[in-house]
Design a protein around this motif. Structure first.
Motif, PDB file in Angstrom:
ATOM      1  N   SER A   1     -43.238   9.546 -12.024  1.00  0.00           N
ATOM      2  CA  SER A   1     -42.065   9.614 -12.890  1.00  0.00           C
ATOM      3  C   SER A   1     -40.842   9.865 -12.025  1.00  0.00           C
ATOM      4  CB  SER A   1     -42.228  10.742 -13.917  1.00  0.00           C
ATOM      5  OG  SER A   1     -41.080  10.856 -14.724  1.00  0.00           O
ATOM      6  N   THR A   2     -39.829   9.034 -12.171  1.00  0.00           N
ATOM      7  CA  THR A   2     -38.620   9.182 -11.365  1.00  0.00           C
ATOM      8  C   THR A   2     -37.434   8.593 -12.100  1.00  0.00           C
ATOM      9  OG1 THR A   2     -37.538   8.564  -9.282  1.00  0.00           O
ATOM     10  CG2 THR A   2     -39.130   7.011 -10.165  1.00  0.00           C
ATOM     11  N   GLU A   3     -36.262   9.103 -11.813  1.00  0.00           N
ATOM     12  CA  GLU A   3     -35.036   8.548 -12.355  1.00  0.00           C
ATOM     13  C   GLU A   3     -34.467   7.473 -11.433  1.00  0.00           C
ATOM     14  OE1 GLU A   3     -32.394  11.795 -12.993  1.00  0.00           O
ATOM     15  OE2 GLU A   3     -33.506  12.578 -14.730  1.00  0.00           O
ATOM     16  N   ARG A   4     -35.203   7.145 -10.355  1.00  0.00           N
ATOM     17  CA  ARG A   4     -34.727   6.180  -9.364  1.00  0.00           C
ATOM     18  C   ARG A   4     -35.042   4.735  -9.736  1.00  0.00           C
ATOM     19  NH1 ARG A   4     -31.097   7.939  -6.142  1.00  0.00           N
ATOM     20  NH2 ARG A   4     -31.777   6.571  -4.463  1.00  0.00           N
ATOM     21  N   ASP A   5     -36.009   4.540 -10.621  1.00  0.00           N
ATOM     22  CA  ASP A   5     -36.285   3.206 -11.165  1.00  0.00           C
ATOM     23  C   ASP A   5     -37.097   3.369 -12.438  1.00  0.00           C
ATOM     24  OD1 ASP A   5     -39.240   2.687 -10.889  1.00  0.00           O
ATOM     25  OD2 ASP A   5     -38.821   2.963  -8.770  1.00  0.00           O
ATOM     26  N   ASP A   6     -37.221   2.297 -13.215  1.00  0.00           N
ATOM     27  CA  ASP A   6     -37.933   2.400 -14.499  1.00  0.00           C
ATOM     28  C   ASP A   6     -39.049   1.366 -14.624  1.00  0.00           C
ATOM     29  OD1 ASP A   6     -36.366   0.132 -14.735  1.00  0.00           O
ATOM     30  OD2 ASP A   6     -35.675   0.568 -16.770  1.00  0.00           O
TER      31      ASP A   6
ATOM     32  N   LYS B   1     -27.086   1.533  -7.726  1.00  0.00           N
ATOM     33  CA  LYS B   1     -28.024   1.151  -8.776  1.00  0.00           C
ATOM     34  C   LYS B   1     -27.991  -0.366  -8.956  1.00  0.00           C
ATOM     35  CE  LYS B   1     -29.084   2.218 -13.651  1.00  0.00           C
ATOM     36  NZ  LYS B   1     -28.581   2.943 -14.863  1.00  0.00           N
TER      37      LYS B   1
ATOM     38  N   MET C   1     -21.923   8.447 -13.379  1.00  0.00           N
ATOM     39  CA  MET C   1     -23.021   7.486 -13.483  1.00  0.00           C
ATOM     40  C   MET C   1     -22.728   6.283 -12.579  1.00  0.00           C
ATOM     41  SD  MET C   1     -24.607   5.623 -16.875  1.00  0.00           S
ATOM     42  CE  MET C   1     -25.174   7.200 -17.532  1.00  0.00           C
TER      43      MET C   1
ATOM     44  N   TYR D   1     -43.763   8.224  -5.576  1.00  0.00           N
ATOM     45  CA  TYR D   1     -42.588   7.360  -5.485  1.00  0.00           C
ATOM     46  C   TYR D   1     -42.230   7.087  -4.023  1.00  0.00           C
ATOM     47  CZ  TYR D   1     -37.755   5.790  -5.613  1.00  0.00           C
ATOM     48  OH  TYR D   1     -36.597   5.080  -5.415  1.00  0.00           O
TER      49      TYR D   1
ATOM     50  N   TYR E   1     -33.221  -0.291 -10.208  1.00  0.00           N
ATOM     51  CA  TYR E   1     -33.728   0.598  -9.165  1.00  0.00           C
ATOM     52  C   TYR E   1     -32.563   1.017  -8.292  1.00  0.00           C
ATOM     53  CZ  TYR E   1     -33.538  -2.920  -5.384  1.00  0.00           C
ATOM     54  OH  TYR E   1     -33.113  -3.834  -4.445  1.00  0.00           O
TER      55      TYR E   1
END
Length: 287
Positions: free
Chosen positions: A266-271, A233, A1, A34, A227
């Motif tokens: 939808s992405t795991e690159r930012d929320d 990160k 992580m 995205y 992001y």
């Protein structure tokens, strides 16, 4: 992580080349995709196409400060026809060097010509979209080269800024220290403030840099906590619409426009949950 990066890490962990490839390559993608630059293009064009310099500037320069611009000159491309004097302020030296490299004509600098073509030919002149720049006429190509050269001339200073210091912009020269007709910040404040109070204080400091009747332009992401840029990160303070509006109201700015749009991808690159765009006007009575 990935370890979470904070303000000070922008000096050593932020890669401007990766950032620009990630967020400025998709110039004609679906705006709900995205990394699409289309939402930014829309708001930059909308603001600057309708912008009119405050009264009293007919015989003086229209001055514009880009605050926390990162390695990007995207907003400046649209501002160029409406302003005379641009000051570009950015926290990280690596990002300031990226902008200086483009101004100097470095062959390794980021290529902003595709965005300049969209701004000048498609949006300002209303010309049709073409699949390849090779198909552009010589006059069209020259118009774009002229815009790039004009912008390079109008960027008078590239200077440091830091929301943890006072003043937040290094006002070391006469051209920087004079007040501005427009102060703009895009996808910046949420990435560098540490609290709601810090955010509101920073907005107040930006407003102090404006002339009476000047405009503060802001856009960014709401309800975001992180992001990614490449594998790094970065921490983000989760602004809300309420915070942004209160920040402007509390310093006596008149909100001319505020638009908040849900993020549908939808992405795991930012929320982030929303993208917002707003501009407000400083009262003629305020100093």
């Amino acid at each position: 992580m990935a370890n979470l990066r904070f303000n000070e890490d922008y000096h050593n962990s932020f890669d401007p080349k990766i950032y620009l490839e990630q967020f400025y390559k998709k110039l004609k993608a679906d705006e709900n995709e995205y990394g699409s630059a289309v939402p930014m293009i829309k708001v930059f064009h909308e603001f600057w196409s309708t912008f009119k310099a405050p009264k009293g500037t007919e015989l003086t320069e229209v001055r514009y400060l880009e605050f926390g611009g990162g390695p990007s000159i995207a907003n400046l491309i649209f501002a160029c026809p409406k302003v005379d004097h641009i000051v570009f302020a950015e926290y990280a030296e690596v990002n300031r060097e990226a902008v200086k490299s483009w101004i100097a004509g470095d062959p390794d600098a980021y290529d902003w010509m595709p965005l300049i073509e969209i701004a000048v030919l498609e949006l300002e002149q209303g010309r049709g979209i073409v699949e390849s720049p090779v198909l552009r006429k010589d006059k069209e190509k020259l118009d774009c080269v002229n815009r790039a050269n004009e912008l390079k001339r109008k960027i008078k200073s590239v200077i440091p800024c830091d929301v943890t210091k006072a003043p937040i912009v290094e006002l070391g020269t006469d051209d920087v220290a004079k007040p501005f007709d427009v102060v703009s910040t895009s996808f910046c404040l949420e990435s560098c403030v540490s609290s709601e109070v810090h955010f509101k204080n920073t907005v107040a400091e930006l407003c102090k840099l404006l002339k009476p009747n000047g405009y503060l332009f802001m856009n960014g992401v709401l309800e975001q906590t992180f992001y990614f840029v490449g594998d790094e990160k970065f921490s983000v303070f989760p602004l809300t619409e309420k915070m942004v509006k209160e920040a402007m109201n509390e310093v006596g700015m008149e909100i001319a426009k505020f638009i908040s749009t849900p993020i549908l991808y939808s992405t795991e690159r930012d929320d982030g949950k929303f993208i917002y765009y707003t501009y407000c006007k400083k009262s003629a009575a305020r100093k």
